[in-house]
Design a protein around this motif. Structure first.
Motif, PDB file in Angstrom:
ATOM      1  N   HIS A 174       1.674  -1.897  15.933  1.00 49.29           N
ATOM      2  CA  HIS A 174       1.421  -0.497  16.269  1.00 49.29           C
ATOM      3  C   HIS A 174       0.016  -0.374  15.439  1.00 49.29           C
ATOM      4  CE1 HIS A 174       1.328   3.793  16.336  1.00 49.29           C
ATOM      5  NE2 HIS A 174       1.476   3.839  15.043  1.00 49.29           N
TER       6      HIS A 174
ATOM      7  N   VAL B 242       1.310  14.543  19.316  1.00 51.73           N
ATOM      8  CA  VAL B 242       0.823  13.674  20.274  1.00 51.73           C
ATOM      9  C   VAL B 242      -0.161  14.479  21.400  1.00 51.73           C
ATOM     10  CG1 VAL B 242       1.237  12.485  22.296  1.00 51.73           C
ATOM     11  CG2 VAL B 242       2.547  12.079  20.164  1.00 51.73           C
TER      12      VAL B 242
ATOM     13  N   MET C 129     -15.986   2.700  21.743  1.00 53.17           N
ATOM     14  CA  MET C 129     -15.161   2.406  23.181  1.00 53.17           C
ATOM     15  C   MET C 129     -14.256   1.362  22.861  1.00 53.17           C
ATOM     16  SD  MET C 129     -16.103   4.578  25.210  1.00 53.17           S
ATOM     17  CE  MET C 129     -14.926   3.853  26.396  1.00 53.17           C
TER      18      MET C 129
ATOM     19  N   ARG D 224       6.502  -7.514   6.542  1.00 50.63           N
ATOM     20  CA  ARG D 224       6.485  -7.604   5.176  1.00 50.63           C
ATOM     21  C   ARG D 224       7.352  -8.900   4.580  1.00 50.63           C
ATOM     22  NH1 ARG D 224       6.363  -1.388   3.208  1.00 50.63           N
ATOM     23  NH2 ARG D 224       3.981  -1.295   3.258  1.00 50.63           N
TER      24      ARG D 224
ATOM     25  N   LEU E  72     -11.361   3.057  21.257  1.00 47.38           N
ATOM     26  CA  LEU E  72     -10.681   3.880  21.999  1.00 47.38           C
ATOM     27  C   LEU E  72      -9.860   2.837  23.092  1.00 47.38           C
ATOM     28  CD1 LEU E  72     -13.457   6.466  22.843  1.00 47.38           C
ATOM     29  CD2 LEU E  72     -11.026   7.055  21.998  1.00 47.38           C
TER      30      LEU E  72
ATOM     31  N   ASN F  67       7.776   4.588  18.802  1.00 42.84           N
ATOM     32  CA  ASN F  67       8.208   4.862  17.599  1.00 42.84           C
ATOM     33  C   ASN F  67       8.900   5.942  17.183  1.00 42.84           C
ATOM     34  OD1 ASN F  67       6.906   2.195  17.161  1.00 42.84           O
ATOM     35  ND2 ASN F  67       5.349   3.157  15.857  1.00 42.84           N
TER      36      ASN F  67
ATOM     37  N   PHE G  19      -6.683   2.106  21.292  1.00 42.32           N
ATOM     38  CA  PHE G  19      -5.841   3.247  20.950  1.00 42.32           C
ATOM     39  C   PHE G  19      -5.024   3.670  22.146  1.00 42.32           C
ATOM     40  CE2 PHE G  19      -5.570   7.741  19.146  1.00 42.32           C
ATOM     41  CZ  PHE G  19      -4.562   7.755  18.303  1.00 42.32           C
ATOM     42  N   ALA G  20      -5.406   3.362  23.336  1.00 38.20           N
ATOM     43  CA  ALA G  20      -4.649   3.785  24.420  1.00 38.20           C
ATOM     44  C   ALA G  20      -3.315   2.982  24.170  1.00 38.20           C
ATOM     45  CB  ALA G  20      -5.295   3.446  25.578  1.00 38.20           C
TER      46      ALA G  20
ATOM     47  N   VAL H 131      -4.955   2.529  13.156  1.00 36.68           N
ATOM     48  CA  VAL H 131      -5.881   2.357  12.077  1.00 36.68           C
ATOM     49  C   VAL H 131      -6.936   1.197  12.158  1.00 36.68           C
ATOM     50  CG1 VAL H 131      -4.436   1.494  10.649  1.00 36.68           C
ATOM     51  CG2 VAL H 131      -6.399   2.614   9.688  1.00 36.68           C
TER      52      VAL H 131
ATOM     53  N   HIS I 214       9.670  10.816  10.299  1.00 36.05           N
ATOM     54  CA  HIS I 214       9.866   9.808  11.494  1.00 36.05           C
ATOM     55  C   HIS I 214       9.567   8.431  10.831  1.00 36.05           C
ATOM     56  CE1 HIS I 214       5.285  10.334  12.650  1.00 36.05           C
ATOM     57  NE2 HIS I 214       5.219   9.290  12.097  1.00 36.05           N
TER      58      HIS I 214
ATOM     59  N   TYR J 284       0.780  -1.170  -0.013  1.00 38.06           N
ATOM     60  CA  TYR J 284      -0.047   0.152   0.024  1.00 38.06           C
ATOM     61  C   TYR J 284       0.968   1.290   0.008  1.00 38.06           C
ATOM     62  CZ  TYR J 284       0.485   1.526   4.796  1.00 38.06           C
ATOM     63  OH  TYR J 284       0.976   2.114   6.118  1.00 38.06           O
ATOM     64  N   THR J 285       2.039   1.108   0.584  1.00 38.88           N
ATOM     65  CA  THR J 285       2.967   2.113   0.338  1.00 38.88           C
ATOM     66  C   THR J 285       3.695   2.568  -1.218  1.00 38.88           C
ATOM     67  OG1 THR J 285       4.717   0.846   1.161  1.00 38.88           O
ATOM     68  CG2 THR J 285       3.817   2.165   2.639  1.00 38.88           C
TER      69      THR J 285
HETATM   70 FE1  HAS Z   1       2.011   5.707  13.638  1.00 36.45          FE
HETATM   71  C1  HAS Z   1       3.938   3.959  11.889  1.00 36.45           C
HETATM   72  C2  HAS Z   1       4.306   7.199  15.209  1.00 36.45           C
HETATM   73  C3  HAS Z   1      -0.528   7.613  15.362  1.00 36.45           C
HETATM   74  C4  HAS Z   1      -0.619   4.453  11.866  1.00 36.45           C
HETATM   75  N1  HAS Z   1       1.665   4.460  12.066  1.00 36.45           N
HETATM   76  C5  HAS Z   1       2.603   3.644  11.337  1.00 36.45           C
HETATM   77  C6  HAS Z   1       2.187   3.153  10.360  1.00 36.45           C
HETATM   78  C7  HAS Z   1       1.044   3.221  10.392  1.00 36.45           C
HETATM   79  C8  HAS Z   1       0.314   3.980  11.722  1.00 36.45           C
HETATM   80  C9  HAS Z   1      -0.022   2.678   9.296  1.00 36.45           C
HETATM   81  O1  HAS Z   1       7.223   7.899  14.947  1.00 36.45           O
HETATM   82  C10 HAS Z   1       2.862   2.058   9.619  1.00 36.45           C
HETATM   83  C11 HAS Z   1       3.362   2.887   8.204  1.00 36.45           C
HETATM   84  C12 HAS Z   1       4.172   1.828   7.330  1.00 36.45           C
HETATM   85  O2  HAS Z   1       3.417   0.739   6.645  1.00 36.45           O
HETATM   86  O3  HAS Z   1       5.606   1.976   7.392  1.00 36.45           O
HETATM   87  N2  HAS Z   1       2.044   7.086  15.309  1.00 36.45           N
HETATM   88  C13 HAS Z   1       2.830   7.593  15.833  1.00 36.45           C
HETATM   89  C14 HAS Z   1       2.587   8.686  16.898  1.00 36.45           C
HETATM   90  C15 HAS Z   1       1.283   8.710  16.911  1.00 36.45           C
HETATM   91  C16 HAS Z   1       0.736   7.562  15.897  1.00 36.45           C
HETATM   92  C17 HAS Z   1       3.529   9.366  17.750  1.00 36.45           C
HETATM   93  N3  HAS Z   1      -0.261   5.908  13.780  1.00 36.45           N
HETATM   94  C18 HAS Z   1      -1.027   6.788  14.294  1.00 36.45           C
HETATM   95  C19 HAS Z   1      -2.608   6.546  14.128  1.00 36.45           C
HETATM   96  C20 HAS Z   1      -2.216   5.876  13.017  1.00 36.45           C
HETATM   97  C21 HAS Z   1      -1.057   5.189  12.970  1.00 36.45           C
HETATM   98  C22 HAS Z   1      -3.500   7.394  14.768  1.00 36.45           C
HETATM   99  C23 HAS Z   1      -3.654   5.468  12.263  1.00 36.45           C
HETATM  100  C24 HAS Z   1      -4.889   6.028  12.184  1.00 36.45           C
HETATM  101  N4  HAS Z   1       3.767   5.671  13.640  1.00 36.45           N
HETATM  102  C25 HAS Z   1       4.636   6.526  14.472  1.00 36.45           C
HETATM  103  C26 HAS Z   1       5.831   6.237  13.953  1.00 36.45           C
HETATM  104  C27 HAS Z   1       5.915   5.384  12.728  1.00 36.45           C
HETATM  105  C28 HAS Z   1       4.500   4.978  12.739  1.00 36.45           C
HETATM  106  C29 HAS Z   1       7.348   6.841  14.200  1.00 36.45           C
HETATM  107  C30 HAS Z   1       7.087   4.540  11.916  1.00 36.45           C
HETATM  108  C31 HAS Z   1       7.631   3.601  12.591  1.00 36.45           C
HETATM  109  C32 HAS Z   1       8.762   3.162  11.742  1.00 36.45           C
HETATM  110  O4  HAS Z   1       9.983   3.027  11.966  1.00 36.45           O
HETATM  111  O5  HAS Z   1       8.403   2.446  10.585  1.00 36.45           O
HETATM  112  C33 HAS Z   1       0.413   9.555  17.836  1.00 36.45           C
HETATM  113  O6  HAS Z   1      -0.489  10.328  17.062  1.00 36.45           O
HETATM  114  C34 HAS Z   1      -0.430   8.802  18.763  1.00 36.45           C
HETATM  115  C35 HAS Z   1      -1.106   9.580  19.804  1.00 36.45           C
HETATM  116  C36 HAS Z   1      -1.970   8.785  20.483  1.00 36.45           C
HETATM  117  C37 HAS Z   1      -2.252   9.042  21.808  1.00 36.45           C
HETATM  118  C38 HAS Z   1      -3.377   8.087  22.512  1.00 36.45           C
HETATM  119  C39 HAS Z   1      -4.581   8.826  22.982  1.00 36.45           C
HETATM  120  C40 HAS Z   1      -5.631   7.905  23.477  1.00 36.45           C
HETATM  121  C41 HAS Z   1      -7.009   7.953  23.199  1.00 36.45           C
HETATM  122  C42 HAS Z   1      -7.794   7.084  23.917  1.00 36.45           C
HETATM  123  C43 HAS Z   1      -8.465   7.377  24.960  1.00 36.45           C
HETATM  124  C44 HAS Z   1      -9.241   6.401  25.480  1.00 36.45           C
HETATM  125  C45 HAS Z   1     -10.166   6.457  26.215  1.00 36.45           C
HETATM  126  C46 HAS Z   1     -11.252   5.184  26.813  1.00 36.45           C
HETATM  127  C47 HAS Z   1     -10.738   7.772  27.216  1.00 36.45           C
HETATM  128  C48 HAS Z   1      -1.476   9.676  22.672  1.00 36.45           C
HETATM  129  C49 HAS Z   1      -7.677   9.043  22.553  1.00 36.45           C
HETATM  130  C50 HAS Z   1     -10.958   4.392  27.913  1.00 36.45           C
HETATM  131  C51 HAS Z   1      -9.599   3.597  27.899  1.00 36.45           C
HETATM  132  C52 HAS Z   1      -9.264   2.750  28.639  1.00 36.45           C
HETATM  133  C53 HAS Z   1      -7.950   2.135  28.433  1.00 36.45           C
HETATM  134  C54 HAS Z   1     -10.250   2.379  29.885  1.00 36.45           C
END
Ligand code: HAS
Length: 564
Positions: free
Chosen positions: A381, A300, A347, A445, A350, A363, A353-354, A386, A276, A127-128
């Motif tokens: 991850h 983040v 939920m 892969r 979510l 990463n 996603f945590a 996603v 990144h 897909y890339t």
């Molecule tokens: Fe990622 C690689 C860093 C978010 C998707 N990421 C990928 C790839 C995909 C992907 C598809 O820095 C692979 C691509 C490939 O094929 O090579 N990613 C991050 C960081 C975040 C992040 C810092 N990624 C996502 C999201 C994606 C996604 C969103 C899809 C929708 N990612 C990376 C890095 C790579 C990477 C490097 C490259 C790695 C490599 O070497 O190849 C941040 O945006 C994440 C922030 C999220 C939070 C979580 C907040 C939590 C929430 C839930 C709260 C839950 C509640 C319910 C309230 C801080 C909002 C109650 C829960 C309980 C547990 C009771």
């Protein structure tokens, strides 16, 4: 002024209703193929399939189908469909039918071309699709059309939004509209460099007009698009979590301004972080890597804000429902209400996603990325990101919108309630297996069943076997969840109509309805985004263009030798 809090039903104009339905139904049907190949991936990985192909489709062809259908087609179609529904519902507007149908037709033609290229074995480029893997030009033209078709709706929504603002001076734009316009602003920023890569580099190269390609530049342009792509996937889910989830839980959105600020921050920070994905790539100065690594930690923040705002909204809802104690209140939320199945879909996503957020932060650290890059940790991850909040909220909303826009109630409600929880369990098991295997060095892969997880091979790695098999157990559980989903989906689609088609979205009232002028206007945020993009990307692109070109001939995944 408070935003609308009623869930008044409206009728969409005929073209919008039909196009939204097609945009939801077509990819959901294609998902049967995407999910089947996902299951096969886990079986190859666990060494349970020890050949290079199954039923005539080889490993890389299947992996390409899995990624393209699930991550590109399903998501793009859904975002456009949901955008139309949100804009039409909250702004009470109609769209030009010819443009709406044209957008759909372009996306469909693009999808069919890309599918034909993959199915005929001429586009096993994942897909890339970055070079030096080379696909048939039909695939690149198809991908380009899919993207171009998805721009057209945005160009319809902008005038509708501006018209609404003129008609409603001083009224806050509905939060859902802010969210969808932010989504497509990010999409537009992200897809422009992709268009350059596809049109200027890939298509001429695949047509044989150029014999080599600058791989370094192509990869940089791809990841300029690639990370913003993940927020293009995520933001429609955030619209659902901010606007609908609190109401479904029985409460209110804790802070309206937090939602608006989160969307604006994504406009600024979603794109200038793509490097990144290239921490391990040669030819990119370390200073560029560190700078975009730093920006990654900033992107983040809006997700952390979302976590706290959603949690506060849920606590408020739970306490309204009689919840008590420090943690016991979680139990009073409507986890098992089949009528509020969207709550369960949201939920379960979510909770995943945590985990996905934490692994993303790992990463993003340059040093730790060295341990996990290109290992099976990465698919772990992204199945909790996603494959978690994004996929589940899209599935739930697909059912919801189809039910409403056809006037058919969602069938098999008890089974439907189980789908997200079984998927949650499947992803947990799958991701645990792949994360540990990744930390032990297992590559992503790779058709592991031919070598590393095949005890008959001299390359067998016993340390990876158990964790890969655990991944396959997760894969089987996920497939079971999807069988349940397809049963509900087709039963609903072919069920009897019981009401006139109408759209009524759940809309939460705000608990704190702050008036924050800074988040009422897109323009300053878009301007800051452009400046930051220029700072983050002009120097590395300039260096990629003027430095020694990293040229390569074309390759196919089946051979280490260049294509003749
Ligand atoms: Fe990622 C690689 C860093 C978010 C998707 N990421 C990928 C790839 C995909 C992907 C598809 O820095 C692979 C691509 C490939 O094929 O090579 N990613 C991050 C960081 C975040 C992040 C810092 N990624 C996502 C999201 C994606 C996604 C969103 C899809 C929708 N990612 C990376 C890095 C790579 C990477 C490097 C490259 C790695 C490599 O070497 O190849 C941040 O945006 C994440 C922030 C999220 C939070 C979580 C907040 C939590 C929430 C839930 C709260 C839950 C509640 C319910 C309230 C801080 C909002 C109650 C829960 C309980 C547990 C009771």
């Amino acid at each position: 002024m408070p935003q609308t809090a009623d869930d008044e039903a409206i009728a969409l104009d005929a073209a919008t209703r039909q196009v939204v339905l097609l945009l939801l139904i077509i990819p959901a049907i294609l998902l049967t193929l995407g999910i089947y190949h996902g299951l096969l991936q886990t079986l190859y990985g666990a060494g349970l399939i020890r050949s290079s192909s199954v039923l005539g489709l080889d490993y890389y062809q299947g992996l390409t189908l899995h990624g393209v259908i699930n991550a590109l087609v399903f998501t793009t179609y859904f975002a456009v469909a949901f955008g139309y529904a949100v804009l039409a519902y909250f702004l009470r507007c109609r769209f030009n039918a010819a443009v709406t149908w044209s957008a759909f037709a372009i996306m469909l033609v693009g999808t069919l071309l890309a599918a034909a290229a993959i199915l005929s074995g001429r586009a096993s480029v994942l897909y890339t699709f970055y070079p030096p893997l080379r696909a048939s030009p039909v695939f690149y033209v198809g991908a380009a059309l899919l993207v171009i078709g998805s721009w057209l709706p945005f160009f319809q929504w902008i005038p509708a939004y501006l018209h609404w603002r003129r008609e409603h001076p001083g009224v806050k734009t509905p939060l859902a509209v802010v969210g969808m316009l932010s989504t497509f602003t990010v999409w537009l920023f992200a897809t422009l460099p992709l268009a350059y890569e596809v049109i200027i580099q890939l298509i001429p190269w695949s047509l044989g007009l150029t014999s080599t390609i600058d791989v370094g530049l192509a990869r940089m342009l791809f990841w300029f698009f690639g990370h913003a792509l993940v927020y293009f996937w995520l933001l429609p889910s955030y619209v659902m979590f901010y606007v609908m989830l609190p109401k479904l839980a029985g409460g209110k959105l804790f802070s309206d301004a937090a939602g608006r600020l989160a969307f604006m921050l994504f406009i600024v920070l979603s794109v200038p972080v793509g490097i990144h994905h290239q921490f391990a790539d040669p030819g990119i100065a370390v200073s560029f890597k560190w700078f975009q690594g730093l920006l990654t930690f900033l992107v983040v923040l809006p997700s952390f804000m979302t976590a706290f705002t959603v949690a506060a909204s849920l606590e408020h809802a739970a306490r309204c429902r009689g919840g008590r104690g420090l943690f016991a209140w979680w139990g009073t939320l409507p986890w098992r209400d089949p009528q509020r199945y969207l709550f369960a879909y949201f939920m379960a996503g979510l909770i995943l996603f945590a985990v996905g957020g934490i692994t993303g932060i790992i990463n993003a650290s340059v040093a730790m990325n060295n341990v996990v890059h290109n290992t099976s940790w990465i698919p772990a991850h992204f199945h909790t990101t996603v494959g978690g909040p994004v996929f589940l909220s899209y599935l739930g909303m697909t059912l919801f919108l189809i039910g409403q826009l056809t006037g058919k109630p969602v069938r098999l409600p008890r089974l439907n309630l189980w789908v997200p929880y079984v998927w949650l369990l499947g992803i947990f098991v799958f991701s645990t297996g792949l994360s540990v295997a990744g930390l032990l060095g297992e590559p992503r892969r790779t058709n592991l069943g031919l070598t590393y997880t095949n005890a008959a091979s001299p390359l067998y790695e016993p340390a990876w076997a158990f964790w890969s098999q655990l991944g396959a157990v997760g894969g089987v559980i996920m497939a079971a969840a999807m069988l349940g989903f397809f049963a509900v989906f087709f039963a609903t689609l072919f069920g009897a109509r019981t009401a006139a088609p109408a759209l009524a979205l759940p809309v939460s009232e705000a608990y704190h309805d702050e008036n924050l002028p800074a988040v009422r206007n897109f323009t300053p945020w878009v301007a800051v985004a452009i400046v930051l993009l220029a700072i983050a990307y002009v120097p590395p692109i300039y260096s990629a263009v003027t430095g020694p070109p990293q040229v390569a001939p074309a390759y196919e995944p089946s051979s280490p030798l260049p294509v003749r």
